[in-house]
Design a protein around this motif. Structure first.
Motif, PDB file in Angstrom:
ATOM      1  N   SER A  14      31.176 -15.332 -29.740  1.00  0.00           N
ATOM      2  CA  SER A  14      31.794 -16.271 -30.664  1.00  0.00           C
ATOM      3  C   SER A  14      32.900 -15.648 -31.491  1.00  0.00           C
ATOM      4  O   SER A  14      33.494 -16.297 -32.332  1.00  0.00           O
ATOM      5  CB  SER A  14      30.718 -16.843 -31.602  1.00  0.00           C
ATOM      6  N   TYR A  56      23.008 -28.218 -40.246  1.00  0.00           N
ATOM      7  CA  TYR A  56      24.353 -27.642 -40.078  1.00  0.00           C
ATOM      8  C   TYR A  56      25.143 -27.692 -41.385  1.00  0.00           C
ATOM      9  O   TYR A  56      25.746 -26.697 -41.789  1.00  0.00           O
ATOM     10  CB  TYR A  56      25.096 -28.405 -38.985  1.00  0.00           C
ATOM     11  N   ASP A  73      35.575 -26.162 -35.331  1.00  0.00           N
ATOM     12  CA  ASP A  73      35.239 -26.288 -33.910  1.00  0.00           C
ATOM     13  C   ASP A  73      34.145 -25.307 -33.475  1.00  0.00           C
ATOM     14  O   ASP A  73      33.857 -25.183 -32.300  1.00  0.00           O
ATOM     15  CB  ASP A  73      36.483 -26.072 -33.051  1.00  0.00           C
ATOM     16  N   GLY A  75      30.390 -23.980 -32.877  1.00  0.00           N
ATOM     17  CA  GLY A  75      29.110 -24.607 -32.567  1.00  0.00           C
ATOM     18  C   GLY A  75      28.038 -24.327 -33.591  1.00  0.00           C
ATOM     19  O   GLY A  75      28.132 -23.393 -34.395  1.00  0.00           O
ATOM     20  N   ASP A  76      26.992 -25.142 -33.543  1.00  0.00           N
ATOM     21  CA  ASP A  76      25.893 -25.053 -34.502  1.00  0.00           C
ATOM     22  C   ASP A  76      25.263 -23.661 -34.527  1.00  0.00           C
ATOM     23  O   ASP A  76      25.064 -23.069 -35.596  1.00  0.00           O
ATOM     24  CB  ASP A  76      24.837 -26.108 -34.149  1.00  0.00           C
ATOM     25  N   ASP A  78      26.462 -20.722 -33.491  1.00  0.00           N
ATOM     26  CA  ASP A  78      27.371 -19.673 -33.957  1.00  0.00           C
ATOM     27  C   ASP A  78      27.501 -19.695 -35.478  1.00  0.00           C
ATOM     28  O   ASP A  78      27.575 -18.649 -36.123  1.00  0.00           O
ATOM     29  CB  ASP A  78      28.751 -19.838 -33.318  1.00  0.00           C
TER      30      ASP A  78
END
Length: 252
Positions: A14, A56, A73, A75-76, A78
């Motif tokens: 990530s 989140y 952008d 992700g959850d 990361d």
């Protein structure tokens, strides 16, 4: 002189997605993460289990409060890893930096049980000492969602789940006249609650406050003897008074 920007190192998968926040003049001291996070470290794994249960938006808010902006952008998972790394580094990044003071509120049932269920905490600490991350994850998931965890792990971890369930329901030995309580209806008021507890034995001291939502009472009560404290715990601990959560009476 401009405050240095905080740049949080991510996992390789990530790292390319991270966008460093713009430098700003601010009173908050800059935080620099100068170490790699060892996800085999039991303390890091425990932090990961806690963060995994968070929503989140709550994760993003906590990052922002520390001066870290999560890219829109990303992700959850990361974003959650970002928070795990931030918390670990802010706490010193070492297994020796264990928090001794309970938090004001608990982020999950798992976190609550680590503080309020000593037999469960002992099982979890043994798993941590043995480096058994699989059992650590199973324990955390069972606390937070016992039904789904039973379906997922009921066959391969049947005995372990039974051990956890027994530990969660076990009553520790009462050796102190002081009891920490929570969950009594706020409309009882301090006087009403004191009268209720004094029906079980003479009270030497009591402190009482309302929860943030104004629905329940929490605090501590010290009886004149351990036997009275034991009677109060036996009478009220786990009782459902229709307030959402069951009463908790914990010897301290």
């Amino acid at each position: 002189m401009k405050t240095a920007c905080l740049i949080l190192p991510l996992l390789a998968s990530s790292a390319s997605a991270f966008v460093a926040p713009k430098c700003q003049n601010t009173a908050r001291p800059a935080v620099s993460l100068k170490m790699a996070i060892d996800y085999n470290d039991p303390v890091v794994m425990e932090e990961f289990n806690l963060v995994q249960t968070m929503e989140y938006d709550d994760v993003v808010a906590e990052l922002a409060a520390s001066g870290v902006r999560a890219p829109a952008d990303m992700g959850d998972m990361d974003v959650k890893l970002m928070l795990v790394e931030l918390r670990t580094v802010m706490n010193g990044g070492s297994s020796s930096n264990e928090v001794k003071t309970p938090p004001a509120t608990f982020g999950s049932k798992f976190e609550e049980y680590l503080w309020t269920k000593p037999f469960f905490a002992e099982i979890y600490e043994n798993c941590k000492a043995n480096g058994d991350h699989n059992k650590m994850n199973v324990a955390a998931e069972y606390c937070n969602d016992p039904d789904n965890a039973s379906v997922a792990y009921g066959k391969s971890y049947a005995a372990f789940l039974e051990e956890i369930e027994a530990a969660l329901n076990a009553k520790p030995e009462v050796t102190s006249p002081t009891v920490q309580f929570s969950g009594f209806p706020a409309n009882m008021g301090e006087a009403g609650l004191r009268m209720t507890l004094e029906a079980l034995g003479e009270v030497e001291y009591m402190s009482c406050s309302e929860s943030d939502d104004g629905i329940t009472l929490f605090g501590e009560v010290t009886f004149v003897s351990v036997d009275f404290a034991k009677a109060a715990i036996e009478q009220y601990d786990g009782m459902d008074m229709g307030m959402g959560d069951k009463l908790q009476m914990i010897s301290i």
